[in-house]
Design a protein around this motif. Structure first.
Motif, PDB file in Angstrom:
ATOM      1  N   TYR A 165       2.874  29.597 -41.888  1.00  0.00           N
ATOM      2  CA  TYR A 165       3.248  28.658 -41.228  1.00  0.00           C
ATOM      3  C   TYR A 165       4.774  28.131 -41.441  1.00  0.00           C
ATOM      4  O   TYR A 165       5.543  27.725 -40.731  1.00  0.00           O
TER       5      TYR A 165
ATOM      6  N   ASN B 293       7.336  25.781 -28.528  1.00  0.00           N
ATOM      7  CA  ASN B 293       6.623  25.645 -29.442  1.00  0.00           C
ATOM      8  C   ASN B 293       6.795  25.954 -31.082  1.00  0.00           C
ATOM      9  O   ASN B 293       6.547  26.228 -32.145  1.00  0.00           O
TER      10      ASN B 293
ATOM     11  N   PHE C 112       2.363  18.493  -7.678  1.00  0.00           N
ATOM     12  CA  PHE C 112       2.273  18.065  -9.531  1.00  0.00           C
ATOM     13  C   PHE C 112       1.438  16.469  -9.298  1.00  0.00           C
ATOM     14  O   PHE C 112       1.831  15.788  -8.205  1.00  0.00           O
TER      15      PHE C 112
ATOM     16  N   ARG D   1      -0.454  26.532 -44.536  1.00  0.00           N
ATOM     17  CA  ARG D   1      -0.403  28.062 -44.200  1.00  0.00           C
ATOM     18  C   ARG D   1       0.942  29.062 -45.330  1.00  0.00           C
ATOM     19  O   ARG D   1       1.927  27.882 -44.065  1.00  0.00           O
TER      20      ARG D   1
ATOM     21  N   ARG E 102       7.950  30.881 -40.763  1.00  0.00           N
ATOM     22  CA  ARG E 102       7.821  31.348 -39.064  1.00  0.00           C
ATOM     23  C   ARG E 102       9.435  29.323 -38.550  1.00  0.00           C
ATOM     24  O   ARG E 102       9.016  30.725 -37.930  1.00  0.00           O
TER      25      ARG E 102
ATOM     26  N   ARG F  19       7.364  34.226  -8.459  1.00  0.00           N
ATOM     27  CA  ARG F  19       7.763  33.370  -7.236  1.00  0.00           C
ATOM     28  C   ARG F  19       7.912  33.952  -5.870  1.00  0.00           C
ATOM     29  O   ARG F  19       7.124  32.765  -5.141  1.00  0.00           O
TER      30      ARG F  19
ATOM     31  N   GLN G 269      -2.941  25.453 -12.705  1.00  0.00           N
ATOM     32  CA  GLN G 269      -1.790  26.053 -12.521  1.00  0.00           C
ATOM     33  C   GLN G 269      -1.967  27.504 -12.875  1.00  0.00           C
ATOM     34  O   GLN G 269      -1.072  28.051 -13.519  1.00  0.00           O
TER      35      GLN G 269
ATOM     36  N   ASN H 185      -1.440  29.590  -9.392  1.00  0.00           N
ATOM     37  CA  ASN H 185      -0.361  30.480  -8.824  1.00  0.00           C
ATOM     38  C   ASN H 185       0.752  30.545  -9.797  1.00  0.00           C
ATOM     39  O   ASN H 185       1.944  30.987  -9.730  1.00  0.00           O
TER      40      ASN H 185
ATOM     41  N   LEU I 247       1.420  29.589 -13.336  1.00  0.00           N
ATOM     42  CA  LEU I 247       2.588  28.960 -14.128  1.00  0.00           C
ATOM     43  C   LEU I 247       1.899  28.919 -15.084  1.00  0.00           C
ATOM     44  O   LEU I 247       2.866  28.931 -15.972  1.00  0.00           O
ATOM     45  N   LEU I 248       0.958  29.057 -15.670  1.00  0.00           N
ATOM     46  CA  LEU I 248       0.632  29.744 -16.821  1.00  0.00           C
ATOM     47  C   LEU I 248      -0.242  31.222 -16.564  1.00  0.00           C
ATOM     48  O   LEU I 248      -1.256  31.114 -15.636  1.00  0.00           O
TER      49      LEU I 248
ATOM     50  N   ARG J 114       4.408  31.634  -5.718  1.00  0.00           N
ATOM     51  CA  ARG J 114       5.097  30.136  -6.079  1.00  0.00           C
ATOM     52  C   ARG J 114       4.336  29.844  -3.833  1.00  0.00           C
ATOM     53  O   ARG J 114       4.860  28.755  -4.320  1.00  0.00           O
TER      54      ARG J 114
ATOM     55  N   ALA K  54       7.070  25.660  -9.143  1.00  0.00           N
ATOM     56  CA  ALA K  54       6.739  26.016  -8.426  1.00  0.00           C
ATOM     57  C   ALA K  54       6.653  25.457  -6.993  1.00  0.00           C
ATOM     58  O   ALA K  54       7.074  25.758  -5.721  1.00  0.00           O
TER      59      ALA K  54
ATOM     60  N   GLY L 234      -2.901  28.818 -32.720  1.00  0.00           N
ATOM     61  CA  GLY L 234      -2.818  29.105 -33.949  1.00  0.00           C
ATOM     62  C   GLY L 234      -2.224  28.448 -35.124  1.00  0.00           C
ATOM     63  O   GLY L 234      -1.983  28.466 -35.743  1.00  0.00           O
ATOM     64  N   SER L 235      -2.296  26.919 -34.277  1.00  0.00           N
ATOM     65  CA  SER L 235      -1.403  25.733 -34.397  1.00  0.00           C
ATOM     66  C   SER L 235      -3.006  24.586 -35.397  1.00  0.00           C
ATOM     67  O   SER L 235      -3.921  24.862 -34.417  1.00  0.00           O
ATOM     68  N   PRO L 236      -2.595  23.928 -35.735  1.00  0.00           N
ATOM     69  CA  PRO L 236      -3.896  23.073 -35.847  1.00  0.00           C
ATOM     70  C   PRO L 236      -4.294  22.007 -34.256  1.00  0.00           C
ATOM     71  O   PRO L 236      -5.311  21.221 -34.770  1.00  0.00           O
ATOM     72  N   TYR L 237      -3.573  22.232 -33.729  1.00  0.00           N
ATOM     73  CA  TYR L 237      -3.261  21.403 -32.507  1.00  0.00           C
ATOM     74  C   TYR L 237      -4.294  22.064 -31.343  1.00  0.00           C
ATOM     75  O   TYR L 237      -4.653  22.540 -30.471  1.00  0.00           O
TER      76      TYR L 237
ATOM     77  N   LEU M  18       1.951  23.821  -4.616  1.00  0.00           N
ATOM     78  CA  LEU M  18       1.392  23.184  -5.924  1.00  0.00           C
ATOM     79  C   LEU M  18       1.922  21.916  -6.521  1.00  0.00           C
ATOM     80  O   LEU M  18       3.212  21.704  -6.220  1.00  0.00           O
TER      81      LEU M  18
ATOM     82  N   MET N 147      -1.756  26.185 -27.449  1.00  0.00           N
ATOM     83  CA  MET N 147      -0.906  25.898 -28.558  1.00  0.00           C
ATOM     84  C   MET N 147      -1.697  26.768 -29.729  1.00  0.00           C
ATOM     85  O   MET N 147      -2.409  26.706 -31.497  1.00  0.00           O
TER      86      MET N 147
END
Lengths: 268, 288
Positions: free
Chosen positions: A65, A3, B89, A62, A68, B79, B51, B54, B56-57, B82, A184, B15-18, B87, B13
């Motif tokens: 940004y 990212n 997917f 910004r 970064r 691990r 997610q 286990n 993963l996130l 897990r 997993a 801090g980003s526009p997404y 899991l 994400m």
């Protein structure tokens, strides 16, 4: 996991910089980079920074940004700096330790080269952040069009680039998903020596290749189903048109060049 | 081995526009031996939640406890977790990579560091569970198999780790009716025979109605409903508001009620509705 890459990531917006014609933006970015390489003293770089800052302000991105995006480059920057300090021949010795002599010229060279790199990356980042990949490849196709007369496959190249850019996020997402699926099942991507880590990539790479080939195949089919057959006689949905905005941008760039040349003659 | 999700929020994400908030203060506990169905509109946060189970996130805020152990804590061996929380997917056949079916299923147990005999015992056992013939298929390339077979190999790859909890993200997506039946049958058997806790994400309300003992409905990253299928499916209007469906039996029951035929409230299984119809017909009244 990936990212952090700002370079090549579109930052949606509706600023004047976003609305400019992508061809003009592309050419002006090239001009800016040429300008940055013409500069030979520190006040000149202050001008370059001021210009960049202005453009970024107008674009609504910004500045942090943009900064970064420099992070992945830090090693190259340090490397460039050290190489230039070590290998530039100079007269004015600032200080010497044993074999090593730090000269004024070497230090200047190192600073200038590093700054050029920084501005190069930031300048192109502004372009890619404010221009969607489709616009960018459209612009490239237009600019390369005169070469098509000499058999240069301008359209095909642009199409390939569009497709490649289009699939970068898709493949990243896919890679992320496969990586998680293998984790997993207890796969370990993070520990072990170099060999072990390289081997650990196999469960990630094989499925990724398989799915890329399948995607490529599907895409080719879908394009053919819609009668795609290259650039000849192809019309476009969005015609590129220069507007007053591009004229103003050009004026700004000319002003920037006048300033750096004047500054160079006065102080250089 | 209960799993507790406590006040979990997750932001993609940041801090980003997404930036998007996928989970918003989710609280739930999954007890041993439960069969939980997780339903929700696309983008409601189901896959993100799954997610977290286990590790993963890791939650942006809040915490996930497996067997009382905080997954985000420094000392926790993710691990190891897990292997206990398997899991599967969505489209798991996309993760197959080995030369043979046997090797691919053995990937998980191998990562567990088991002995060779134990690995092959588990591979055979897992193949039996997913109804694939070991003698016939174990040495074949995974890329020669049919879609349904590949899916079952992938599931076997997770089963071979012998997890206590099995989490499946839309295990039937993209399969034909026959393939669906097979996968659902093996999940049902797994739950009945080994008492494995099952968490299944599904878009098919009929599958959910047939299999699950508990239904959790996600909407916009929050838990909108949590209860037995009877409780959840009796609120058809609320489900439809969230862009979801009800099982066909419920739909039929609602239509019958609208025409004045008495079907008991909360009926959600085909049999229940059928009995109501028979009872009504038995009274000798003219069916509409």
């Amino acid at each position: 996991m990936l990212n952090d890459i700002t370079l090549g990531q579109y930052y949606p917006g509706n600023s004047p910089v976003h609305r400019m014609d992508p061809r003009c933006k592309l050419l002006l970015t090239v001009a800016y980079i040429v300008g940055v390489f013409l500069i030979g003293n520190l006040p000149g770089y202050l001008l370059a920074l001021a210009f960049l800052w202005l453009v970024v302000r107008v674009s609504g991105i910004r500045f942090s940004y943009l900064l970064r995006g420099l992070k992945p480059l830090r090693f190259i920057l340090v490397f460039t700096f050290i190489l230039n300090v070590a290998f530039t021949q100079g007269q004015t010795v600032l200080f010497a330790v044993g074999f090593f002599r730090l000269t004024r010229e070497a230090l200047e060279n190192a600073i200038y080269f590093s700054l050029r790199l920084v501005f190069l990356v930031m300048g192109t980042s502004v372009l890619t952040l404010t221009t969607s990949p489709v616009q960018l490849t459209d612009a490239l196709e237009h600019l390369m069009h005169p070469l098509a007369r000499f058999g240069f496959p301008a359209h095909e190249l642009a199409m390939m680039m569009t497709i490649a850019l289009r699939f970068i996020p898709t493949l990243l997402e896919e890679a992320d998903k496969i990586q998680k699926a293998q984790m997993a099942r207890g796969a370990d991507f993070e520990s072990g020596n170099l060999m072990a880590r390289a081997r650990a990539m196999i469960p990630l790479l094989v499925p990724l290749f398989v799915s890329s080939f399948r995607r490529a195949n599907d895409l080719a089919m879908a394009m053919e189903a819609r009668c795609y057959r290259g650039g000849e006689h192809r019309t476009r949905l969005r015609e590129l048109r220069y507007t007053r905005l591009d004229f103003y941008a050009l004026l700004c760039m000319i002003a920037f060049f006048v300033l750096i040349i004047a500054e160079g003659m006065l102080l250089g | 081995m209960p799993i507790a999700v406590e006040g979990v929020s997750y932001v993609y994400m940041a801090g980003s526009p997404y930036e998007t908030k996928a989970l918003d203060n989710v609280n739930l506990t999954i007890e041993d031996g439960e069969f939980v169905a997780l339903i929700g509109h696309t983008g409601s946060g189901k896959s993100t939640l799954v997610q977290h189970l286990n590790g993963l996130l890791s939650p942006t805020s809040g915490r996930v406890l497996v067997d009382g152990q905080d997954l985000a804590q420094k000392g926790t061996d993710k691990r190891a977790v897990r292997f206990r929380v398997g899991l599967v997917f969505q489209y798991p056949e996309n993760q197959l990579f080995e030369e043979t079916v046997e090797k691919d299923i053995a990937f998980g147990p191998k990562n567990l560091g088991l002995a060779q005999e134990e690995i092959s015992r588990r591979v055979k056992d897992a193949m039996r569970r997913v109804a694939l013939s070991y003698d016939e298929l174990s040495q074949r390339s995974v890329f020669e198999l049919s879609g349904g077979q590949m899916r079952r190999v992938a599931i076997a790859g997770v089963l071979a780790m012998e997890p206590k909890v099995l989490v499946l993200d839309e295990p039937c997506a993209g399969l034909d009716p026959h393939g669906r039946e097979e996968i659902l049958g093996l999940i049902r058997r797994l739950h009945a025979e080994s008492g494995t806790t099952i968490v299944m994400v599904s878009h098919s309300m009929d599958d959910v109605a047939n299999l699950a003992e508990r239904v959790i409905v996600m909407d916009h990253g929050t838990v909108a409903m949590d209860g037995t299928p009877r409780e959840v499916f009796s609120r058809g209007d609320r489900l439809r508001e969230m862009g979801l469906d009800v099982p066909q039996a419920v739909e039929l029951a609602e239509a019958l009620r609208a025409r004045g035929i008495p079907v008991p409230q909360g009926a959600y299984l085909p049999g229940e509705v059928a009995r109501a119809i028979l009872a009504f017909a038995g009274k000798g009244e003219e069916p509409c």
